[in-house]
Design a protein around this motif. Sequence first.
Motif, mmCIF file in Angstrom:
data_model
loop_
_atom_site.group_PDB
_atom_site.id
_atom_site.type_symbol
_atom_site.label_atom_id
_atom_site.label_comp_id
_atom_site.label_asym_id
_atom_site.label_seq_id
_atom_site.Cartn_x
_atom_site.Cartn_y
_atom_site.Cartn_z
ATOM 1 N N HIS A 28 0.877 -1.165 0.000
ATOM 2 C CA HIS A 28 0.000 0.000 0.000
ATOM 3 C C HIS A 28 0.914 1.215 0.000
ATOM 4 O O HIS A 28 1.554 1.509 1.011
ATOM 5 N N PHE A 29 1.031 1.884 -1.164
ATOM 6 C CA PHE A 29 1.946 3.022 -1.282
ATOM 7 C C PHE A 29 1.158 4.310 -1.548
ATOM 8 O O PHE A 29 0.349 4.339 -2.491
ATOM 9 N N GLU B 242 -3.042 1.468 9.922
ATOM 10 C CA GLU B 242 -3.916 0.550 9.205
ATOM 11 C C GLU B 242 -4.028 1.010 7.752
ATOM 12 O O GLU B 242 -3.873 2.191 7.441
ATOM 13 N N MET B 243 -4.302 0.036 6.862
ATOM 14 C CA MET B 243 -4.480 0.383 5.455
ATOM 15 C C MET B 243 -5.760 1.198 5.262
ATOM 16 O O MET B 243 -6.750 0.988 5.960
ATOM 17 N N THR C 26 -1.080 3.677 -4.750
ATOM 18 C CA THR C 26 -0.810 2.473 -5.543
ATOM 19 C C THR C 26 -0.913 1.261 -4.618
ATOM 20 O O THR C 26 -0.215 1.193 -3.596
ATOM 21 N N LEU C 27 -1.780 0.339 -4.994
ATOM 22 C CA LEU C 27 -1.915 -0.908 -4.244
ATOM 23 C C LEU C 27 -1.320 -2.037 -5.073
ATOM 24 O O LEU C 27 -1.560 -2.122 -6.294
ATOM 25 N N ALA D 269 -0.781 -7.606 -9.406
ATOM 26 C CA ALA D 269 -1.063 -6.513 -10.330
ATOM 27 C C ALA D 269 -1.101 -5.219 -9.541
ATOM 28 O O ALA D 269 -1.382 -5.215 -8.332
ATOM 29 N N ASP D 270 -0.823 -4.095 -10.220
ATOM 30 C CA ASP D 270 -0.883 -2.782 -9.582
ATOM 31 C C ASP D 270 -2.272 -2.187 -9.769
ATOM 32 O O ASP D 270 -2.901 -2.328 -10.828
ATOM 33 N N VAL D 271 -2.739 -1.520 -8.676
ATOM 34 C CA VAL D 271 -4.015 -0.815 -8.730
ATOM 35 C C VAL D 271 -3.734 0.642 -8.391
ATOM 36 O O VAL D 271 -3.243 0.934 -7.292
ATOM 37 N N ILE D 272 -3.994 1.538 -9.353
ATOM 38 C CA ILE D 272 -3.764 2.964 -9.137
ATOM 39 C C ILE D 272 -5.107 3.590 -8.768
ATOM 40 O O ILE D 272 -6.067 3.533 -9.548
ATOM 41 N N ILE D 273 -5.164 4.198 -7.559
ATOM 42 C CA ILE D 273 -6.417 4.760 -7.052
ATOM 43 C C ILE D 273 -6.263 6.269 -6.930
ATOM 44 O O ILE D 273 -5.303 6.764 -6.325
#
Length: 810
Positions: free
Chosen positions: A157-158, A164-165, A195-196, A215-219
Amino acid sequence: HLSAMCQNLGDLHVTGPLKDMNFSIPEGGAVRFIYQFTSEPPAVSFRATGEKDGIIDIVPRTGILFLNGSLDWETKAVHRLQVESLDEKGNTVKGPYTVTIYVEDINDNPPEFDQIMYTGVVRQNSRPGKPFMYIHATDRDDPTTPHAQLTYSILHHFPNPYKEMLFQIDNVTGAISPSKMGSYYLDPQKQDTFTLVVTVKDMAGMTANAFTSSADVIITVKESLWKAPPTIRIQENSTQVYPVNISQVCPWPQALHLSLVPQKKQSRLPFSIDQSGVIYVTEPLDREKKDTYAFFVVTKDNTGELVDKPLHIHIIVEDINDNPPVCQQAVTVIEVQENEGAGSNIGTLIATDMDEENTLNSRLRFKIESQVPPVPASNLFFIQQDTGILQLTSRSLNKRIASNYSLKVLVSDGVFQTICDVQVHVIDINDQIPIFEKSDYHNVTVAESLPVGTVILEIQATDGDEPGTGSSYIIYQMKEGDPNNTFIIVTDSETNRGFVKTNKALDFEATPVYNLVISATNPEPLVLGVQYNSSSLTLFKVFVTNVDEPPVFHKTVYKGEVFEDIPVNTLVMTVEAYDPEGDTVRYSLKGDVRKWLRIDSATGQIYTASTLDREQEEMYTVEVVASELTQKSKATFILHLSDVNDNPPLLAMDYPPFFCHPLSGGERAFIQADDADEQLWYSTFTFSLADDVNTRNNWEITKANATHAYLSPKHVNFEEKVYNVPVIINDNGKPPLERKVNLEVNICKCSSEKSCFIEVQREHSWPSTGQAIGILLGVLLIIGKSLFLGLYEKKQKREDLMVVYHDYIS
């Protein structure tokens, strides 16, 4: 391949005749035997046809069905073949038979995401657990097995600024939503992109051998449109046409229903909201009734679930000047002495306004409109404009000219005006001192036993100032001779007569004579130049006579505690009394019914006079009498006796135990012990049998609880008679005490109710003298009883009469 197969043929144990068969074989692997078909003449060879796909074949001469390549479930899950046996000429002997090979899946494919990278958008303040995007992966393995059961999780979790996340993922569906922490802390002003790194595992994530992909998830975080407006201000008592639009919230697109919920329980809200988010006030508001409102805007979807957290709406009702000033009192009364100087503050007119405090709407201004009578001038009084404080404009008040003034004061808040009434009473100045009618009231003699509150003297002083005012009211005080406030003086407000009373008990021994100086003063200060003098003082002497009083004990109740086994002549308490007149006090005891105590008549020391016994009386109470020549007084002495273990235990049974003859085995009787000592400490007993061979051969005793035991026969060969069983009982005192008792146990014939018939003869022995007398009395009683029973039997025609022992068997 064939040579290798021949070398391994010895390992092939699965053989059989040709028939339809099914095989399940894991995918992968290399050359493998499947099965060997056996031939029967005239068959000499085998042939396989069908879906061999270059992987499955049969050795013609030996009938060995084998794999010469790798099966792949993902390519082909089932292979169907036909096998037949042939003779020398190649003709079919048996078959063809169907052979089906099912390929078993193994976990040989990692899961794969359907996108290399995912992007999503989340709004600030989104509800925790509400998904805003989904990720998805597939697995080529068999979906009916765990090989293709996928589990999602967040690996990294970046950035991750909190413990906590801020995001969470549903491990089954791949739904990504804000966590509770994220719902609270997500803010595009602080961090607008995250970025998750999301992973997916097969085998349902239950084994370390599972395949994993990521996989990367960009939020992107965007500002929430669902925001509470700033504090709404509404002017009270507005004349607009209602309902009036006062604010608007921007609902979520998926929100289907908006509603208002009060913050606290109340009957209703004077507000409403439509489904576009417009908030209305539905009626005029009154700040003086309620100056603030707080409620929530709640938004729900078509399932009734909250779309987002409720918005807190705060409304302040703004004041307008719609309330007139109010006089605190119908008439404000002020007293002022006629000698008051110019500028003196003589009082304050108080008025209030219900409009908002500390605003111009509630600012009050004061002005004197009229003064009646207008003498000796029309402007004798001045009122401060902003405070309502009344002052004199000059030293002009004269009670003989005017004793009362009526003022009309105009109070204004800028819009409304109110008239308040003020009455000013001009009172006489205190220029006269009180004068006693007597300068000496001589003396009075009283007994020291006089009750507190008794009037011993009436005094009178007069004052020439105006009656009913503080200038003429007289306060009497003991100026000298009474440092302990033994006396008080009460004034009659109508007559100014004073009553001298005792305030405390008199004591001839402490103070036999009081030389009193009494002063008379006014509560209102004297005017400048006038002073109190000897005319405001009087003398009075009080003689106290002696009364023979009884001795006085230092305590009304004396308490002592000793062990019950203390020696005779032990000192247990010292009591002390004194005589107010100083006479010699002598001591004695009253109520010492057990003669346990004695007292030294001169010192008050109390000693034991005989042996104490707690079991007779634990709390021993006597009266101590203190005597002088003519008077006596009493105090109570309570002696608490603490227990010592001085009583051996004993049997506590109303009836002796018995056993029905003949014995059948397994019987037992309940026996109980007791102890006269304090049960708190000595309530546990130990039971045993006397150490003689006969007793131990016939009986045994076992513990039941702290106070009971079981007595049991050790065999069934007992005669029908009474047995004496020597039982030893020990208590748990310090030191313990022991008692040996001969327990009578009756072995008897029993009725159907399991009770003894007439008691059998006891063991033969020569009776003692006492026993002989007892036997004689018993015989006489039995004879008399027999005659009575005989007559009674005839009358009642009874067939049988039994004397029954009480059944005490547990």
